[in-house]
Design an enzyme around this catalytic site. Structure first.
Site, PDB file in Angstrom:
ATOM      1  N   TYR A   1      27.037  28.563 -58.602  1.00 22.73           N
ATOM      2  CA  TYR A   1      27.891  28.619 -59.785  1.00 22.73           C
ATOM      3  C   TYR A   1      27.720  27.339 -60.599  1.00 22.73           C
ATOM      4  O   TYR A   1      27.375  26.293 -60.065  1.00 22.73           O
ATOM      5  CB  TYR A   1      29.351  28.921 -59.463  1.00 22.73           C
ATOM      6  N   CYS A   2      27.907  27.454 -61.913  1.00 20.67           N
ATOM      7  CA  CYS A   2      27.700  26.359 -62.863  1.00 20.67           C
ATOM      8  C   CYS A   2      26.355  25.659 -62.635  1.00 20.67           C
ATOM      9  O   CYS A   2      26.300  24.450 -62.406  1.00 20.67           O
ATOM     10  CB  CYS A   2      28.839  25.340 -62.789  1.00 20.67           C
ATOM     11  N   PRO A   3      25.246  26.425 -62.678  1.00 19.48           N
ATOM     12  CA  PRO A   3      23.938  25.822 -62.400  1.00 19.48           C
ATOM     13  C   PRO A   3      23.512  24.856 -63.501  1.00 19.48           C
ATOM     14  O   PRO A   3      23.861  25.028 -64.666  1.00 19.48           O
ATOM     15  CB  PRO A   3      23.002  27.036 -62.348  1.00 19.48           C
TER      16      PRO A   3
END
Length: 278
Positions: free
Chosen positions: A147-149
């Site tokens: 997540y949130c790369p």
């Protein structure tokens, strides 16, 4: 010893410990604190500051997340996991905050020549120095499926344990990192995967949202094979600053900073309500 760390850390640094304020400490307050620090440090009214912070069971959404087609269903899903939901005042996508996640903000004056990459590298070098025995294993690269790369995802063996972001306002720079210290990285990722499943609901989106693969995320305790907690990782951070020449000051906010903080918090809270109401 890192030259970048030596260059920026060998001076007086204020330390603000916001790790034990408890469940009533809102994530919105943290964004107001960092904006306040950027402003006062940018004006050279305060020394550079390391702020450590922990929030309980909160998911922080990015502005793009808040515009997903079925965002209300996504938020309800997160509330079903007993998590509060806010929208942050800067870029990025959804991240999880809880008692097993340590957040660190390095807030300093935006000097000429201190590039965006320099900010990211400064935090990356700090983490590598904190975990010197594992320096060769820690990579900074995007972990697809997390997540949130981002290009400064920190990982060991392809499993992400931290993400770095940056905010630059009013002559100050806040380089922020969330460190998954303990607990299950995969379980946190499953919750965010559920959020996207509900908030997207198979409909077209205006941005490419992450397809979460829970196996791409882990905590430091899981990756290093030994238990770690927020307190001992924070101690590593403080020791690393001192090893690179920092003298630590434990002053709280000045009277002017408290006034600024109240203004920032009111503005951020109002903006958050508008974004969640859209």
């Amino acid at each position: 010893m890192s030259l970048l760390l030596q260059q920026h850390l060998s001076q007086p640094w204020r330390f603000l410990d916001h790790t034990s304020f408890g469940p009533t400490f809102q994530a919105l307050q943290s964004f107001a604190y960092d904006d306040t620090l950027c402003t006062s440090i940018g004006k050279s009214q305060s020394p550079p500051t390391l702020r450590a912070w922990v929030h309980h069971n909160t998911v922080v959404l990015g502005i793009q997340d808040s515009r997903l087609p079925q965002i209300k269903a996504g938020i309800e899903a997160l509330k079903g996991f007993q998590h509060d939901v806010i929208v942050r005042n800067s870029g990025g996508l959804a991240v999880v905050l809880d008692s097993g996640i340590l957040n660190l903000s390095l807030v300093l004056k935006e000097e000429k020549g201190f590039s965006i990459d320099d900010g990211y590298e400064l935090m990356y070098e700090l983490i590598c120095s904190m975990f010197q025995d594992h320096r060769e294993q820690i990579e900074a690269r995007e972990i697809v499926g997390s997540y949130c790369p981002g290009s400064y995802d920190l990982s060991i063996d392809g499993k992400k344990f931290a993400g770095i972001s940056q905010r630059r306002i009013r002559g100050g720079v806040a380089v922020q990192i969330y460190l998954c210290v303990s607990g299950s990285g995969a379980e946190r990722a499953k919750m965010i995967r559920t959020f996207y499943d509900k908030a997207v609901a198979g409909q077209p989106t205006k941005f490419v949202y992450p397809r979460i693969k829970p196996e791409t995320m882990a905590s430091l305790s899981e990756l290093l094979g030994q238990p770690h907690n927020v307190s001992d990782v924070l101690l590593k951070a403080l020791m690393t600053l001192q090893q690179h020449g920092a003298s630590l000051l434990t002053e709280s906010l000045s009277a002017d900073e408290w006034l600024l903080y109240e203004q920032h918090f009111a503005r951020i809270s109002e903006r958050n309500e508008k974004l969640l109401a859209e």
